[in-house]
Design an enzyme around this catalytic site. Sequence first.
Site, short mmCIF file in Angstrom:
data_model
loop_
_atom_site.label_atom_id
_atom_site.label_comp_id
_atom_site.label_asym_id
_atom_site.label_seq_id
_atom_site.Cartn_x
_atom_site.Cartn_y
_atom_site.Cartn_z
N ASN A 34 -4.88 11.44 4.86
CA ASN A 34 -4.94 10.19 3.87
C ASN A 34 -3.83 9.08 4.09
O ASN A 34 -3.90 7.94 3.91
CB ASN A 34 -4.93 10.43 2.46
N HIS A 71 -6.17 -5.96 -2.35
CA HIS A 71 -7.22 -5.97 -1.26
C HIS A 71 -7.60 -7.28 -0.81
O HIS A 71 -8.33 -7.60 0.00
CB HIS A 71 -8.37 -5.21 -1.50
N HIS A 76 0.62 4.29 -2.53
CA HIS A 76 0.45 5.80 -2.28
C HIS A 76 1.74 6.55 -2.67
O HIS A 76 1.57 7.65 -2.95
CB HIS A 76 0.27 6.00 -0.85
N ARG A 88 0.68 -1.25 -0.06
CA ARG A 88 -0.01 -0.01 0.16
C ARG A 88 0.95 1.17 0.05
O ARG A 88 0.79 2.24 -0.65
CB ARG A 88 -1.16 -0.04 1.29
C1 HEM Z 1 -8.52 1.72 -6.46
C2 HEM Z 1 -8.33 2.46 -5.55
C3 HEM Z 1 -8.03 2.11 -4.13
C4 HEM Z 1 -8.70 2.75 -2.94
C5 HEM Z 1 -10.04 3.53 -2.86
C6 HEM Z 1 -8.19 2.07 -2.00
C7 HEM Z 1 -8.32 2.18 -0.52
C8 HEM Z 1 -7.81 1.70 0.48
C9 HEM Z 1 -8.23 1.92 1.69
C10 HEM Z 1 -9.57 2.80 2.26
C11 HEM Z 1 -7.71 1.01 2.49
C12 HEM Z 1 -7.60 0.82 4.13
C13 HEM Z 1 -7.10 2.08 4.88
C14 HEM Z 1 -7.32 2.18 6.20
O1 HEM Z 1 -8.38 2.43 6.59
O2 HEM Z 1 -6.45 1.94 6.97
C15 HEM Z 1 -6.65 0.33 1.68
C16 HEM Z 1 -5.94 -0.57 2.30
C17 HEM Z 1 -5.07 -1.43 1.31
N1 HEM Z 1 -4.71 -0.93 0.00
FE1 HEM Z 1 -5.98 0.24 -0.97
N2 HEM Z 1 -7.07 1.34 -2.37
C18 HEM Z 1 -6.92 1.26 -3.86
C19 HEM Z 1 -5.89 0.88 -4.40
C20 HEM Z 1 -5.03 0.04 -3.99
C21 HEM Z 1 -3.72 -0.35 -5.09
C22 HEM Z 1 -3.54 -0.06 -6.39
C23 HEM Z 1 -3.07 -1.10 -3.82
C24 HEM Z 1 -1.74 -1.66 -4.36
C25 HEM Z 1 -1.40 -1.71 -5.66
C26 HEM Z 1 -3.75 -1.03 -2.79
C27 HEM Z 1 -3.01 -1.79 -1.62
C28 HEM Z 1 -3.78 -1.93 -0.55
C29 HEM Z 1 -3.50 -2.73 0.74
C30 HEM Z 1 -2.44 -3.91 0.52
C31 HEM Z 1 -4.16 -2.45 1.63
C32 HEM Z 1 -3.94 -2.85 3.12
C33 HEM Z 1 -2.95 -2.26 3.96
C34 HEM Z 1 -2.73 -2.71 5.18
O3 HEM Z 1 -3.20 -3.87 5.71
O4 HEM Z 1 -1.92 -2.27 6.15
N3 HEM Z 1 -4.91 -0.40 -2.85
N4 HEM Z 1 -6.99 0.70 0.56
#
Ligand code: HEM
Length: 340
Positions: A109, A207, A85, A81
């Site tokens: 964010n 995800h 970002h 993630r």
């Molecule tokens: C398409 C648009 C995307 C949205 C709207 C989005 C949104 C989010 C949100 C809201 C979270 C949780 C944050 C929190 O409340 O702590 C999250 C977690 C995560 N996102 Fe996304 N994301 C997107 C795309 C991506 C992409 C492109 C990747 C990687 C290539 C990614 C990888 C991750 C990972 C691995 C987590 C888990 C993080 C953790 O467990 O610490 N996301 N994302």
Amino acid sequence: MRHSHNASNMKLHYFSLFLVLIIFKLSTTFGLPTIDSLIPPEALLSVNHYHTTCRNVEGIISQTVAAWVKKDPTLAPAIIRLHFHDCAIRGCDASILLNHPGSERSAFNSKTLRGFQLIDEIKAQLEKRCPKIVSCADILTVAARDATILAGGPFWEVPLGRKDGKISLESEANLVPHGHENITTLLEFFKVRGLDILDLVTLSGSHTIGRSTCYSFMDRLYNFNGTKKPDPLLSFSFLKLLRKRCKGVMDLVFLDVITPRTFDITYYTNLKRKAGLLSTDQSLFSDSRTAPFVEALATQPFLFTSQFAVSMVKLGNVQVLTRPNEGQIRVNGVTLHLPL
Ligand code: HEM
Ligand SMILES: *[C@@H]1O[C@H](CO)[C@@H](O)[C@H](O)[C@H]1NC(C)=O
Ligand SMILES: *[C@@H]1O[C@H](CO)[C@@H](O)[C@H](O)[C@H]1NC(C)=O
């Protein structure tokens, strides 16, 4: 006959040389595009970039990522993630790591981003072995690949040679999608970064591991979009579960409720059962532009892993700084060293 033919060839040769020199002179004088500037920045990346300047860069990164993830498996999704970002704002230039007031990292964010210390540790090790050679941007990109493998995902070659950016703005970090956008907005956000509809659906597949704070989807549980009702795209059983798990906005819930630690297609099959956690996840299946891709990925595990590798290379190449006059090689993960 032959002689005069050669002579005219020579004249032509000199003339074309003359033309090239004139064009070069004009372009440097008047700022016309040079041959070099026509090459896209990512084409200057190479898998051999550090071969002669720093031995075993990738070995050191993968060993350190493996050691840290072994101690704390939640770091694997966190690093993936963090890389997203980074690339989403000003390209993959490690601007997310800069730690000063008003930087991306201090944005609302960015609050739940983690894994900064791991990148700092790798940077410190590489600085000892080959000072000022390996960029933080490359370290983060390789670490995201290694984290994917440790989570059971695919391998891909990472082209290297990114430089670190010098600019990092809190206001820009808040533009990264946070889970409440519609598909049009997401598609547009990806498109301006050179990522298409298949990249959006495939990369959202990360995800399949990791967690979210309840904050990011709380609106779906009680009062969706001002209706005083839950999100109709949420299945009743999943809604009940989430209401139980979310006592406070900072509580954590797995993004993939069925197989939270496995890098698999369950993320997509969940969407078909109205069990996507974020509104943006579920929208991928309710929007007719993205739904066919969800259908395809939900039934073909090999399509998911192979396309994930392809889309991650594209993500890692977004707006990279690769030219001599761009960016810098930072000496540590967080400090900005600007020339006076
Ligand atoms: C398409 C648009 C995307 C949205 C709207 C989005 C949104 C989010 C949100 C809201 C979270 C949780 C944050 C929190 O409340 O702590 C999250 C977690 C995560 N996102 Fe996304 N994301 C997107 C795309 C991506 C992409 C492109 C990747 C990687 C290539 C990614 C990888 C991750 C990972 C691995 C987590 C888990 C993080 C953790 O467990 O610490 N996301 N994302
Ligand atoms: C999507 O969201 C944007 C920004 O909030 C808004 O301007 C647009 O009208 C929305 N589009 C659709 C199709 O809902
Ligand atoms: C949210 O509400 C607005 C206006 O009330 C409506 O136009 C929009 O379609 C709704 N969005 C969803 C996802 O239901």
